[in-house]
Motif scaffolding. Structure first.
Motif, PDB file in Angstrom:
ATOM      1  N   ILE A   1      -3.894   4.016  -3.656  1.00  0.00           N
ATOM      2  CA  ILE A   1      -4.680   3.684  -2.469  1.00  0.00           C
ATOM      3  C   ILE A   1      -5.530   4.882  -2.062  1.00  0.00           C
ATOM      4  O   ILE A   1      -6.727   4.755  -1.748  1.00  0.00           O
ATOM      5  CB  ILE A   1      -3.764   3.259  -1.302  1.00  0.00           C
ATOM      6  CG1 ILE A   1      -2.876   2.071  -1.705  1.00  0.00           C
ATOM      7  CG2 ILE A   1      -4.593   2.928  -0.067  1.00  0.00           C
ATOM      8  CD1 ILE A   1      -3.619   0.834  -2.109  1.00  0.00           C
TER       9      ILE A   1
ATOM     10  N   ILE B   1      -6.664  -1.244   5.037  1.00  0.00           N
ATOM     11  CA  ILE B   1      -6.079  -0.419   3.979  1.00  0.00           C
ATOM     12  C   ILE B   1      -7.136   0.412   3.264  1.00  0.00           C
ATOM     13  O   ILE B   1      -6.859   1.531   2.828  1.00  0.00           O
ATOM     14  CB  ILE B   1      -5.319  -1.331   2.980  1.00  0.00           C
ATOM     15  CG1 ILE B   1      -4.161  -2.032   3.712  1.00  0.00           C
ATOM     16  CG2 ILE B   1      -4.785  -0.530   1.793  1.00  0.00           C
ATOM     17  CD1 ILE B   1      -3.495  -3.124   2.893  1.00  0.00           C
ATOM     18  N   PHE B   2      -8.350  -0.140   3.176  1.00  0.00           N
ATOM     19  CA  PHE B   2      -9.449   0.552   2.493  1.00  0.00           C
ATOM     20  C   PHE B   2     -10.649   0.668   3.440  1.00  0.00           C
ATOM     21  O   PHE B   2     -11.642  -0.058   3.280  1.00  0.00           O
ATOM     22  CB  PHE B   2      -9.855  -0.207   1.224  1.00  0.00           C
ATOM     23  CG  PHE B   2      -8.745  -0.419   0.243  1.00  0.00           C
ATOM     24  CD1 PHE B   2      -8.373   0.586  -0.635  1.00  0.00           C
ATOM     25  CD2 PHE B   2      -8.066  -1.638   0.201  1.00  0.00           C
ATOM     26  CE1 PHE B   2      -7.347   0.382  -1.548  1.00  0.00           C
ATOM     27  CE2 PHE B   2      -7.049  -1.850  -0.708  1.00  0.00           C
ATOM     28  CZ  PHE B   2      -6.663  -0.830  -1.586  1.00  0.00           C
TER      29      PHE B   2
ATOM     30  N   GLN C   1       0.821   4.548  -2.745  1.00  0.00           N
ATOM     31  CA  GLN C   1      -0.023   5.362  -1.884  1.00  0.00           C
ATOM     32  C   GLN C   1      -1.021   6.225  -2.657  1.00  0.00           C
ATOM     33  O   GLN C   1      -2.171   6.384  -2.257  1.00  0.00           O
ATOM     34  CB  GLN C   1       0.836   6.247  -0.988  1.00  0.00           C
ATOM     35  CG  GLN C   1       0.069   6.861   0.179  1.00  0.00           C
ATOM     36  CD  GLN C   1      -0.504   5.792   1.107  1.00  0.00           C
ATOM     37  OE1 GLN C   1       0.225   4.963   1.633  1.00  0.00           O
ATOM     38  NE2 GLN C   1      -1.826   5.810   1.302  1.00  0.00           N
TER      39      GLN C   1
ATOM     40  N   ASN D   1      -9.594   5.217  -1.748  1.00  0.00           N
ATOM     41  CA  ASN D   1     -10.172   5.640  -0.470  1.00  0.00           C
ATOM     42  C   ASN D   1     -10.966   6.933  -0.584  1.00  0.00           C
ATOM     43  O   ASN D   1     -11.939   7.142   0.145  1.00  0.00           O
ATOM     44  CB  ASN D   1      -9.069   5.770   0.581  1.00  0.00           C
ATOM     45  CG  ASN D   1      -8.625   4.414   1.112  1.00  0.00           C
ATOM     46  OD1 ASN D   1      -9.403   3.454   1.090  1.00  0.00           O
ATOM     47  ND2 ASN D   1      -7.402   4.313   1.573  1.00  0.00           N
TER      48      ASN D   1
ATOM     49  N   ALA E   1       0.826  -1.202   0.000  1.00  0.00           N
ATOM     50  CA  ALA E   1       0.000   0.000   0.000  1.00  0.00           C
ATOM     51  C   ALA E   1       0.863   1.256   0.000  1.00  0.00           C
ATOM     52  O   ALA E   1       0.590   2.213  -0.746  1.00  0.00           O
ATOM     53  CB  ALA E   1      -0.937  -0.013   1.203  1.00  0.00           C
TER      54      ALA E   1
END
Length: 557
Positions: free
Chosen positions: A241, A274-275, A238, A245, A234
């Protein structure tokens, strides 16, 4: 009458009309029968309308010069409503001034036909030519209009959120030195930003292979914590990600993750960490999942690895080696580690030699073991490494594996005395295929020899949409897989002879080996009052433009 349109033109229509050889032949009253060609794709099937991207004028070219007085009453245009009934549409019909054998058909406003609609066109047999040739019978043709896709919004969708985007096989890597997605990173960031702003997108479905735990060189040292590894992936991606998000946090688009094989060990907790706030479609067994959506639950989305001998979870073969009942990594994990090393080493020359084996065709288990060996040989022949097959070069520290293994621990060997073929890892894996399919929820069992020899054939995975879904459940009309990286949209049929649609969402990696990359599928359910649901495949470009990649398909639901 012959209507030269597309491959959709069916035998039923040919039976209704004259045959191609019968065109221009005399009929009983001594007149001739006309043929027609159209600039619009049509079929004679209400439930299988070919999709035309943009239509403003329908041009029908006849084989004879037409009698003007017979035209207006002979042409009827209908729109098919949500109940499947025809609703007559006013239309303008006239002879082409440049070609007296052609007529031009427009809607009443002489504008582009409405998007996302199915139409029915009737040319009555009362139409005749100046030399008294006729059609012989009424022509009935069905066609559909596509929905324009633009992430900034389509006015004809009235800013309603109805569309579903499916994208898969991002393969976000832990290290940019060998990750499969690097050049396309910014394009993916831009794409996600545009998706977030779209007024028409209702769902974004991630069809597996999001965070990649397989594409690692053989000597890569996994951290002791699996969660720490995924956190590193992740961190190395970034911006991407953050893009996912941001969509999740905005709360206007439902984002759903479906497991793939390259993120087989990515747990529900890992994804949630992570999400935050993402939806997850998971089966009881780790590494599998099926997502069902659509207005009538007619859409099924899986990664597609469940049907792959080398990539589906294997909770049986290596328990004795790992002493861990949760071990599920299949052999595809190990040959992907070897393949990654080959790429890093620049496809080197190799001194490794594959021993010749003598197959025992009288013993089904042993012959399948030979087929399994041949698959390993084929893979490593095109993906050579400089390391010796006997050296302990495969580091693990994952999924219960703690030792270092040689490539020969993976490749089946043949005992010189007994002639038996077996391997250290995945010992006699060919004998447990039936049981593994049952554990993994495969409804229609695939014969082991077919599963081994056809695993690398994309069409074999595509075909599972037919056998595992369309042939079994008539309520499932659209199936989408990823996994193969071969983006496509294919019309199929179910057991009730209804049209169904299979799509593969392709991949976003930098190099898809001759296939398109940065692809995604868009499903648009029927608009209010309309009859058809469309499936389109698109490619996103680094300049932020979107291109339709292949012919759209539509079904009536």
């Amino acid at each position: 009458m012959i209507m030269k349109t597309t491959k959709y033109f069916s035998l039923a229509c040919l039976k209704m009309a004259s045959s191609i050889l019968g065109a221009y032949t005399a009929i009983q009253d001594g007149s001739k029968e006309m043929t027609i060609e159209s600039n619009v794709l049509m079929s004679d099937e209400l439930d299988n309308p070919p999709v035309n991207d943009k239509i403003q004028t329908i041009v029908l070219k006849f084989s004879e010069e037409l009698e003007p007085a017979t035209i207006t009453e002979a042409v009827k245009l209908y729109r098919i409503d949500s109940a499947g009934d025809p609703v007559e549409e006013a239309c303008a019909v006239k002879i082409d001034l440049n070609d007296p054998k052609s007529i031009r058909i427009n809607n009443k406003d002489i504008t582009r036909f409405a998007q996302g609609q199915e139409y029915k066109l009737i040319i009555k047999s009362t139409l005749s030519s100046k030399n008294k040739a006729s059609l012989g019978c009424d022509y009935v043709g069905y066609f559909a209009t596509n929905i324009d896709f633009d992430l900034s919004g389509n006015p004809e969708l009235n800013e309603e959120r109805t569309q579903i985007i499916v994208a898969s096989d991002f393969h976000l890597g832990v290290d940019s030195a060998f990750a499969e997605l690097e050049k396309n990173k910014q394009a993916l960031v831009d794409f996600l930003a545009q998706v977030k702003k779209s007024p028409n997108v209702k769902e974004l479905v991630i069809g597996g292979d999001l965070l990649d735990e397989w594409f690692l060189p053989m000597d890569y040292q996994m951290p002791d914590s699996k969660a720490a590894f995924f956190d590193q992936v992740a961190a190395n991606n970034q911006a991407i990600i953050d893009g996912f998000n941001a969509i999740i946090k905005a709360g206007e688009i439902k984002v759903t993750y479906v497991p793939g094989n390259h993120d087989l060990l990515l747990t529900e907790a890992d994804v949630a960490r992570i999400f935050p706030g993402i939806s997850q479609a998971r089966a009881e067994l780790q590494g599998l999942g099926t997502y069902v959506t659509g207005p009538n639950s007619e859409i099924v989305i899986e990664h597609g690895h469940k049907y792959n001998f080398f990539c589906t979870p294997d909770p049986i073969s290596n328990r004795a080696i790992t002493n861990d009942e949760t071990t599920i990594l299949p052999p595809g994990y190990f040959f992907t580690r070897i393949a990654t090393t080959c790429v890093i080493e620049g496809h080197p020359q190799s001194d490794n030699v594959f021993p010749e084996m003598v197959p025992n065709k009288e013993d089904p288990s042993q012959f399948n073991a030979y087929l399994y060996y041949q698959t390993w040989k084929a893979i490593l022949s095109v993906l050579p490494v400089k390391e010796s097959f006997d050296d302990k070069v495969l580091k693990t520290n994952i999924d219960g594996f703690t030792e270092n293994y040689s490539i020969n621990n993976c490749i089946p060997q043949q005992d010189k005395e007994t002639g038996l073929i077996s391997a250290t890892l995945y010992h006699n894996i060919q004998d447990t295929w039936e049981e593994r399919q049952t554990i993994n929820g495969v409804t229609v069992k695939i014969p082991v020899s077919e599963a081994i020899t056809r695993a690398a054939v994309p069409a074999f995975t595509d075909y599972q949409a037919q056998t595992q879904f369309f042939d079994l459940d008539v309520s499932k009309r659209i199936v989408i897989f990823g996994h193969t990286h071969v983006a496509d949209v294919i019309a199929m049929t179910n057991r009730d002879s209804q049209k169904t649609i299979y799509a593969n969402s392709g991949t976003w990696i930098d190099n898809a080996q001759g296939y398109p990359t940065r692809t995604f599928v868009v499903i648009t359910p029927p608009k209010a009052g309309a009859a058809i649901e469309t499936v389109n495949l698109y490619q996103y470009s680094p300049d932020q433009t979107i291109t339709q990649w292949t012919e759209a398909q539509a079904i009536r639901i």
